[in-house]
Design a protein around this motif. Structure first.
Motif, PDB file in Angstrom:
ATOM      1  N   GLU A  34     -30.580 -22.105  -0.112  1.00  0.00           N
ATOM      2  CA  GLU A  34     -29.562 -21.728  -1.104  1.00  0.00           C
ATOM      3  C   GLU A  34     -29.513 -20.212  -1.311  1.00  0.00           C
ATOM      4  O   GLU A  34     -28.429 -19.640  -1.454  1.00  0.00           O
ATOM      5  CB  GLU A  34     -29.808 -22.436  -2.437  1.00  0.00           C
ATOM      6  N   ARG A  35     -30.657 -19.551  -1.343  1.00  0.00           N
ATOM      7  CA  ARG A  35     -30.657 -18.094  -1.511  1.00  0.00           C
ATOM      8  C   ARG A  35     -30.001 -17.407  -0.324  1.00  0.00           C
ATOM      9  O   ARG A  35     -29.253 -16.439  -0.484  1.00  0.00           O
ATOM     10  CB  ARG A  35     -32.078 -17.576  -1.732  1.00  0.00           C
ATOM     11  N   VAL A  36     -30.253 -17.902   0.888  1.00  0.00           N
ATOM     12  CA  VAL A  36     -29.623 -17.317   2.076  1.00  0.00           C
ATOM     13  C   VAL A  36     -28.115 -17.518   2.008  1.00  0.00           C
ATOM     14  O   VAL A  36     -27.337 -16.586   2.223  1.00  0.00           O
ATOM     15  CB  VAL A  36     -30.195 -17.934   3.376  1.00  0.00           C
ATOM     16  N   LEU A  37     -27.674 -18.723   1.691  1.00  0.00           N
ATOM     17  CA  LEU A  37     -26.234 -19.007   1.622  1.00  0.00           C
ATOM     18  C   LEU A  37     -25.560 -18.201   0.523  1.00  0.00           C
ATOM     19  O   LEU A  37     -24.450 -17.712   0.699  1.00  0.00           O
ATOM     20  CB  LEU A  37     -25.997 -20.500   1.434  1.00  0.00           C
ATOM     21  N   GLU A  38     -26.222 -18.054  -0.604  1.00  0.00           N
ATOM     22  CA  GLU A  38     -25.652 -17.249  -1.697  1.00  0.00           C
ATOM     23  C   GLU A  38     -25.513 -15.791  -1.275  1.00  0.00           C
ATOM     24  O   GLU A  38     -24.526 -15.130  -1.593  1.00  0.00           O
ATOM     25  CB  GLU A  38     -26.513 -17.372  -2.954  1.00  0.00           C
ATOM     26  N   ALA A  39     -26.486 -15.282  -0.539  1.00  0.00           N
ATOM     27  CA  ALA A  39     -26.410 -13.903  -0.048  1.00  0.00           C
ATOM     28  C   ALA A  39     -25.222 -13.736   0.896  1.00  0.00           C
ATOM     29  O   ALA A  39     -24.482 -12.749   0.813  1.00  0.00           O
ATOM     30  CB  ALA A  39     -27.704 -13.500   0.654  1.00  0.00           C
ATOM     31  N   VAL A  40     -25.013 -14.710   1.776  1.00  0.00           N
ATOM     32  CA  VAL A  40     -23.878 -14.651   2.703  1.00  0.00           C
ATOM     33  C   VAL A  40     -22.567 -14.699   1.921  1.00  0.00           C
ATOM     34  O   VAL A  40     -21.646 -13.922   2.158  1.00  0.00           O
ATOM     35  CB  VAL A  40     -23.947 -15.801   3.737  1.00  0.00           C
ATOM     36  N   ARG A  41     -22.483 -15.623   0.972  1.00  0.00           N
ATOM     37  CA  ARG A  41     -21.250 -15.804   0.197  1.00  0.00           C
ATOM     38  C   ARG A  41     -20.928 -14.597  -0.673  1.00  0.00           C
ATOM     39  O   ARG A  41     -19.762 -14.265  -0.861  1.00  0.00           O
ATOM     40  CB  ARG A  41     -21.369 -17.049  -0.671  1.00  0.00           C
ATOM     41  N   PRO A  46     -28.126  -8.909   4.102  1.00  0.00           N
ATOM     42  CA  PRO A  46     -28.974  -9.998   4.587  1.00  0.00           C
ATOM     43  C   PRO A  46     -30.461  -9.639   4.656  1.00  0.00           C
ATOM     44  O   PRO A  46     -31.298 -10.528   4.630  1.00  0.00           O
ATOM     45  CB  PRO A  46     -28.434 -10.279   5.995  1.00  0.00           C
ATOM     46  N   GLU A  47     -30.779  -8.365   4.732  1.00  0.00           N
ATOM     47  CA  GLU A  47     -32.189  -7.948   4.783  1.00  0.00           C
ATOM     48  C   GLU A  47     -32.941  -8.477   3.557  1.00  0.00           C
ATOM     49  O   GLU A  47     -34.136  -8.732   3.631  1.00  0.00           O
ATOM     50  CB  GLU A  47     -32.275  -6.426   4.859  1.00  0.00           C
ATOM     51  N   ARG A  48     -32.220  -8.680   2.455  1.00  0.00           N
ATOM     52  CA  ARG A  48     -32.861  -9.142   1.224  1.00  0.00           C
ATOM     53  C   ARG A  48     -33.308 -10.596   1.304  1.00  0.00           C
ATOM     54  O   ARG A  48     -34.075 -11.043   0.452  1.00  0.00           O
ATOM     55  CB  ARG A  48     -31.926  -8.934   0.041  1.00  0.00           C
ATOM     56  N   VAL A  49     -32.831 -11.344   2.319  1.00  0.00           N
ATOM     57  CA  VAL A  49     -33.212 -12.754   2.426  1.00  0.00           C
ATOM     58  C   VAL A  49     -34.053 -13.040   3.672  1.00  0.00           C
ATOM     59  O   VAL A  49     -34.240 -14.186   4.052  1.00  0.00           O
ATOM     60  CB  VAL A  49     -31.985 -13.695   2.371  1.00  0.00           C
ATOM     61  N   ARG A  50     -34.564 -11.985   4.274  1.00  0.00           N
ATOM     62  CA  ARG A  50     -35.400 -12.177   5.469  1.00  0.00           C
ATOM     63  C   ARG A  50     -36.573 -13.114   5.171  1.00  0.00           C
ATOM     64  O   ARG A  50     -36.886 -14.005   5.960  1.00  0.00           O
ATOM     65  CB  ARG A  50     -35.916 -10.838   5.984  1.00  0.00           C
ATOM     66  N   ASP A  51     -37.229 -12.933   4.036  1.00  0.00           N
ATOM     67  CA  ASP A  51     -38.362 -13.788   3.678  1.00  0.00           C
ATOM     68  C   ASP A  51     -37.940 -15.248   3.523  1.00  0.00           C
ATOM     69  O   ASP A  51     -38.688 -16.160   3.868  1.00  0.00           O
ATOM     70  CB  ASP A  51     -39.037 -13.301   2.398  1.00  0.00           C
ATOM     71  N   ASP A  52     -36.723 -15.468   3.007  1.00  0.00           N
ATOM     72  CA  ASP A  52     -36.230 -16.836   2.875  1.00  0.00           C
ATOM     73  C   ASP A  52     -35.967 -17.461   4.246  1.00  0.00           C
ATOM     74  O   ASP A  52     -36.221 -18.650   4.446  1.00  0.00           O
ATOM     75  CB  ASP A  52     -34.956 -16.873   2.028  1.00  0.00           C
ATOM     76  N   GLY A  89     -11.811 -14.370  21.244  1.00  0.00           N
ATOM     77  CA  GLY A  89     -12.608 -15.368  20.548  1.00  0.00           C
ATOM     78  C   GLY A  89     -12.570 -15.167  19.052  1.00  0.00           C
ATOM     79  O   GLY A  89     -11.641 -14.548  18.517  1.00  0.00           O
ATOM     80  N   TRP A  90     -13.597 -15.693  18.384  1.00  0.00           N
ATOM     81  CA  TRP A  90     -13.680 -15.635  16.934  1.00  0.00           C
ATOM     82  C   TRP A  90     -15.044 -15.102  16.515  1.00  0.00           C
ATOM     83  O   TRP A  90     -16.040 -15.342  17.193  1.00  0.00           O
ATOM     84  CB  TRP A  90     -13.513 -17.034  16.345  1.00  0.00           C
ATOM     85  N   VAL A  91     -15.071 -14.387  15.376  1.00  0.00           N
ATOM     86  CA  VAL A  91     -16.320 -13.843  14.838  1.00  0.00           C
ATOM     87  C   VAL A  91     -16.480 -14.257  13.379  1.00  0.00           C
ATOM     88  O   VAL A  91     -15.538 -14.706  12.737  1.00  0.00           O
ATOM     89  CB  VAL A  91     -16.370 -12.296  14.955  1.00  0.00           C
ATOM     90  N   CYS A  92     -17.653 -14.035  12.875  1.00  0.00           N
ATOM     91  CA  CYS A  92     -18.020 -14.374  11.498  1.00  0.00           C
ATOM     92  C   CYS A  92     -17.117 -13.650  10.496  1.00  0.00           C
ATOM     93  O   CYS A  92     -16.867 -12.455  10.633  1.00  0.00           O
ATOM     94  CB  CYS A  92     -19.471 -13.977  11.268  1.00  0.00           C
ATOM     95  N   PRO A  93     -16.643 -14.351   9.440  1.00  0.00           N
ATOM     96  CA  PRO A  93     -15.787 -13.723   8.442  1.00  0.00           C
ATOM     97  C   PRO A  93     -16.530 -13.089   7.259  1.00  0.00           C
ATOM     98  O   PRO A  93     -15.913 -12.500   6.374  1.00  0.00           O
ATOM     99  CB  PRO A  93     -14.931 -14.896   7.950  1.00  0.00           C
ATOM    100  N   ALA A  94     -17.853 -13.186   7.215  1.00  0.00           N
ATOM    101  CA  ALA A  94     -18.623 -12.704   6.064  1.00  0.00           C
ATOM    102  C   ALA A  94     -18.624 -11.177   5.971  1.00  0.00           C
ATOM    103  O   ALA A  94     -18.428 -10.485   6.964  1.00  0.00           O
ATOM    104  CB  ALA A  94     -20.063 -13.211   6.149  1.00  0.00           C
ATOM    105  N   ALA A  95     -18.872 -10.664   4.771  1.00  0.00           N
ATOM    106  CA  ALA A  95     -18.941  -9.223   4.558  1.00  0.00           C
ATOM    107  C   ALA A  95     -20.032  -8.592   5.427  1.00  0.00           C
ATOM    108  O   ALA A  95     -19.846  -7.520   5.990  1.00  0.00           O
ATOM    109  CB  ALA A  95     -19.198  -8.913   3.080  1.00  0.00           C
ATOM    110  N   HIS A  96     -21.177  -9.244   5.528  1.00  0.00           N
ATOM    111  CA  HIS A  96     -22.264  -8.826   6.428  1.00  0.00           C
ATOM    112  C   HIS A  96     -22.327  -9.895   7.501  1.00  0.00           C
ATOM    113  O   HIS A  96     -22.974 -10.924   7.332  1.00  0.00           O
ATOM    114  CB  HIS A  96     -23.598  -8.712   5.688  1.00  0.00           C
ATOM    115  N   ALA A 117     -20.964 -21.713   6.374  1.00  0.00           N
ATOM    116  CA  ALA A 117     -21.554 -21.107   5.180  1.00  0.00           C
ATOM    117  C   ALA A 117     -20.489 -20.723   4.169  1.00  0.00           C
ATOM    118  O   ALA A 117     -20.677 -20.870   2.965  1.00  0.00           O
ATOM    119  CB  ALA A 117     -22.375 -19.875   5.555  1.00  0.00           C
ATOM    120  N   LEU A 118     -19.342 -20.224   4.640  1.00  0.00           N
ATOM    121  CA  LEU A 118     -18.257 -19.796   3.752  1.00  0.00           C
ATOM    122  C   LEU A 118     -17.140 -20.820   3.635  1.00  0.00           C
ATOM    123  O   LEU A 118     -16.259 -20.679   2.801  1.00  0.00           O
ATOM    124  CB  LEU A 118     -17.658 -18.472   4.243  1.00  0.00           C
ATOM    125  N   ALA A 119     -17.148 -21.826   4.496  1.00  0.00           N
ATOM    126  CA  ALA A 119     -16.088 -22.842   4.558  1.00  0.00           C
ATOM    127  C   ALA A 119     -14.721 -22.199   4.791  1.00  0.00           C
ATOM    128  O   ALA A 119     -13.732 -22.580   4.186  1.00  0.00           O
ATOM    129  CB  ALA A 119     -16.085 -23.707   3.302  1.00  0.00           C
TER     130      ALA A 119
END
Length: 129
Positions: A34-41, A46-52, A89-96, A117-119
């Motif tokens: 959940e912490r990783v998904l929240e960071a993506v959303r 993303p460096e902040r969730v490396r431990d997760d 092709g297609w790439v990830c739509p997330a901010a990071h 992750a972002l639906a």
């Protein structure tokens, strides 16, 4: 940072169907997911969730699923590299963005791929080589 993008790519691909989330709950690592998904959303670095991500890998490894967010590397040559080819092709739509790239096989095919992750649909790109 590049390795994190690869790991998020892999995680995003595994999210479809809900099995990953179900197993994360079963294996006691759902809070890390959940912490990783929240960071993506939220667009958090993303460096902040490396431990997760590490905790997710360890939790799944304890149950025989090794390398959950790590990628197997393989070489695939580009076909038809005459002139100035264009990779579509297609790439990830997330901010990071994660490192996900889904290559377009033919125009007008199936529905555009989706970031689980972002639906939301992935972003279509054309890259001149």
């Amino acid at each position: 940072m590049h390795d994190l993008a690869d790991r998020l790519d892999r995680l995003c691909r595994l999210l479809g169907g809900g099995e990953l989330a179900r197993r994360a709950r079963e294996y006691g690592v759902a809070e890390h997911l959940e912490r990783v998904l929240e960071a993506v959303r939220s667009g958090t670095d993303p460096e902040r969730v490396r431990d997760d991500l590490e905790a997710l890998d360890e939790g799944f490894a304890r149950h025989g699923i090794d390398g959950l967010t790590t990628r197997t590397r393989a070489y695939r040559p580009l076909s038809g590299t005459v002139g100035h080819p264009v990779l579509r092709g297609w790439v990830c739509p997330a901010a990071h963005r994660c490192s996900r790239f889904t290559q377009s096989e033919a125009p007008g095919g199936d529905a555009d791929p989706v970031c689980e992750a972002l639906a939301t649909p992935l972003v279509r790109v054309e890259i001149p080589l």
